[in-house]
Design a protein around this motif. Structure first.
Motif, mmCIF file in Angstrom:
data_model
loop_
_atom_site.group_PDB
_atom_site.id
_atom_site.type_symbol
_atom_site.label_atom_id
_atom_site.label_comp_id
_atom_site.label_asym_id
_atom_site.label_seq_id
_atom_site.Cartn_x
_atom_site.Cartn_y
_atom_site.Cartn_z
ATOM 1 N N HIS A 1 2.723 78.097 63.706
ATOM 2 C CA HIS A 1 2.100 78.204 62.349
ATOM 3 C C HIS A 1 3.280 78.801 61.570
ATOM 4 N N GLY A 2 3.559 78.638 60.265
ATOM 5 C CA GLY A 2 4.247 79.256 59.125
ATOM 6 C C GLY A 2 3.056 79.580 58.228
ATOM 7 N N LYS A 3 3.598 79.575 56.996
ATOM 8 C CA LYS A 3 2.584 80.032 55.779
ATOM 9 C C LYS A 3 1.637 79.029 55.763
ATOM 10 N N PRO A 4 0.069 79.230 55.625
ATOM 11 C CA PRO A 4 -0.835 78.133 55.296
ATOM 12 C C PRO A 4 -0.556 77.559 54.175
ATOM 13 N N LYS A 5 -0.922 76.004 54.107
ATOM 14 C CA LYS A 5 -0.706 75.587 52.874
ATOM 15 C C LYS A 5 -1.589 75.696 51.658
ATOM 16 N N ASP A 6 -2.762 75.997 52.179
ATOM 17 C CA ASP A 6 -4.013 76.395 51.256
ATOM 18 C C ASP A 6 -5.116 77.170 51.754
ATOM 19 N N ALA A 7 -5.979 77.330 50.919
ATOM 20 C CA ALA A 7 -7.137 78.360 51.315
ATOM 21 C C ALA A 7 -7.664 77.598 52.638
ATOM 22 N N GLU A 8 -7.879 76.276 52.439
ATOM 23 C CA GLU A 8 -8.651 75.802 53.398
ATOM 24 C C GLU A 8 -8.086 75.687 54.767
ATOM 25 N N GLU A 9 -6.960 75.706 55.008
ATOM 26 C CA GLU A 9 -5.957 75.822 56.297
ATOM 27 C C GLU A 9 -6.418 77.010 56.892
ATOM 28 N N ALA A 10 -6.183 78.026 55.659
ATOM 29 C CA ALA A 10 -6.063 79.604 56.375
ATOM 30 C C ALA A 10 -7.305 79.821 56.985
ATOM 31 N N ILE A 11 -8.688 79.366 56.252
ATOM 32 C CA ILE A 11 -9.762 79.486 57.119
ATOM 33 C C ILE A 11 -10.030 78.778 58.404
ATOM 34 N N SER A 12 -9.455 77.383 58.497
ATOM 35 C CA SER A 12 -9.522 76.944 59.491
ATOM 36 C C SER A 12 -8.602 77.438 60.698
ATOM 37 N N ARG A 13 -7.512 78.026 60.332
ATOM 38 C CA ARG A 13 -6.670 78.891 61.086
ATOM 39 C C ARG A 13 -7.348 80.087 61.837
ATOM 40 N N TRP A 14 -8.131 80.837 60.944
ATOM 41 C CA TRP A 14 -8.645 82.201 61.383
ATOM 42 C C TRP A 14 -10.097 81.593 62.062
ATOM 43 N N GLN A 15 -10.462 80.523 62.153
ATOM 44 C CA GLN A 15 -11.724 80.254 63.053
ATOM 45 C C GLN A 15 -11.258 79.804 64.282
ATOM 46 N N LYS A 16 -9.922 79.413 64.345
ATOM 47 C CA LYS A 16 -9.206 79.146 65.863
ATOM 48 C C LYS A 16 -8.798 80.251 66.320
ATOM 49 N N MET A 17 -8.322 81.359 65.329
ATOM 50 C CA MET A 17 -7.488 82.336 66.181
ATOM 51 C C MET A 17 -8.163 83.614 66.313
ATOM 52 N N ARG A 18 -9.396 83.708 65.729
ATOM 53 C CA ARG A 18 -10.192 84.757 65.983
ATOM 54 C C ARG A 18 -10.603 85.160 67.483
ATOM 55 N N GLY A 19 -10.288 86.411 67.942
ATOM 56 C CA GLY A 19 -10.833 86.744 69.276
ATOM 57 C C GLY A 19 -9.799 86.465 70.404
ATOM 58 N N LYS A 20 -8.546 85.783 69.917
ATOM 59 C CA LYS A 20 -7.432 85.309 70.697
ATOM 60 C C LYS A 20 -6.240 86.313 70.437
ATOM 61 N N VAL A 21 -5.276 85.982 71.278
ATOM 62 C CA VAL A 21 -3.736 86.701 71.195
ATOM 63 C C VAL A 21 -2.781 85.674 70.862
ATOM 64 N N GLY A 22 -2.187 85.999 69.705
ATOM 65 C CA GLY A 22 -0.870 85.195 69.326
ATOM 66 C C GLY A 22 0.164 85.953 69.609
ATOM 67 N N GLU A 23 1.457 85.352 69.318
ATOM 68 C CA GLU A 23 2.761 85.886 69.200
ATOM 69 C C GLU A 23 3.500 85.546 68.172
ATOM 70 N N LEU A 24 3.932 86.738 67.173
ATOM 71 C CA LEU A 24 4.498 86.678 65.935
ATOM 72 C C LEU A 24 6.100 86.610 66.361
ATOM 73 N N TYR A 25 6.587 85.656 66.075
ATOM 74 C CA TYR A 25 8.295 85.568 66.297
ATOM 75 C C TYR A 25 9.017 85.622 64.932
ATOM 76 N N THR A 26 9.880 86.458 64.982
ATOM 77 C CA THR A 26 10.717 86.570 63.666
ATOM 78 C C THR A 26 12.364 86.435 64.132
ATOM 79 N N GLY A 27 12.987 85.519 63.589
ATOM 80 C CA GLY A 27 14.189 85.191 63.758
ATOM 81 C C GLY A 27 15.207 86.089 62.658
ATOM 82 N N HIS A 28 16.392 86.568 63.026
ATOM 83 C CA HIS A 28 17.034 87.523 62.306
ATOM 84 C C HIS A 28 18.373 87.161 62.545
ATOM 85 N N ALA A 29 19.061 86.547 61.410
ATOM 86 C CA ALA A 29 20.412 86.329 61.436
ATOM 87 C C ALA A 29 21.367 87.210 60.576
#
Ligand SMILES: Nc1nc2c(ncn2[C@H]2C[C@H](O)[C@@H](COP(=O)(O)OP(=O)(O)OP(=O)(O)O)O2)c(=O)[nH]1
Length: 216
Positions: free
Chosen positions: A92-120
């Protein structure tokens, strides 16, 4: 060794603030790199390719165009970054709108994710063929993020603040989103968008010392 002009190839206010607070005065030069052209399923490779694309685009632009804040484009350090959140096998990158942000939080709450940042990081002093084929380093940093069991009311209220809409992963760790992160495992500035310790390591590998940024 004198550090060349440091250029941040990013429009991200979070990345700019991280550098400013670390005493690194950067020239802000967002890239016009088209991220949509890169489709990859591996998070580690994706963020590195995107970060490299952003840094290369700016390095090439500076070598071909004058810039009021950059006296010598052949003496620059150009940093590009890209962040995504990998959770439940989905990138997931940035959410396209508020609706997507809500939907993503409903899926990710209580879980563990990995934040990847590339550096060049591109050192344009080593420009071999009139292009941005300079000495460059590309690295990825990963931080585990443990999300709290937030309520639907908290999700709606948080998204309504607008904060998560500007963030890959739908949260700002140092902002209101920090209330909903139980813990992280790894570099915290990496979550915000630019790993400062990794930047120090990359600069060291290129023969620079961060202490030189603080010399008057
Ligand atoms: N303030 C804050 N921002 C975050 C956090 N996590 C991710 N972000 C932001 C940093 C980046 O601006 C954005 C990640 O999206 P990108 O890597 O595509 O960068 P963005 O499009 O913002 O700018 P750029 O492509 O570099 O010009 O998410 C956080 O915890 N705090």
């Amino acid at each position: 060794m004198k550090i060349p002009t440091f250029v941040l190839a990013s429009a991200s206010p979070a990345r700019r603030r991280l550098l400013e607070n670390a005493g690194i005065q950067a020239v802000i030069c967002p890239s016009d790199f088209d991220e949509a052209q890169i489709q990859m399923r591996d998070a580690n490779n994706l963020v590195q390719v995107l970060a490299e694309g952003k840094a290369e685009a700016v390095a090439k632009f500076l070598l071909a165009n004058s810039h009021p804040q950059i006296p010598n484009p052949k003496s620059c350090l150009v940093l590009g970054c890209d962040s995504i959140l990998l959770i439940d096998g989905e990138i997931h990158g940035k959410p396209k709108d508020a609706e997507e942000a809500i939907s993503r939080w409903q899926k990710m709450r209580g879980k563990v994710g990995e934040l990847y940042t590339g550096h060049a990081l591109i050192d344009t002093r080593f420009d071999d063929f009139g292009e941005a084929r300079s000495r460059s380093l590309i690295r990825c940093q990963v931080t585990k993020v443990h999300f709290a069991e937030v309520t639907s009311r908290q999700i709606a209220a948080y998204v309504a603040t607008g904060e998560p809409l500007a963030c890959a992963g739908c949260f700002a760790l140092e902002g209101k989103g920090g209330l909903f992160v139980e813990k992280i495992e790894g570099c915290h500035t990496n979550v915000i968008g630019l790993s400062l310790p990794l930047l120090r390591q990359m600069l060291t590998e290129m023969g620079y010392d961060v202490a030189d940024f603080w010399q008057s």
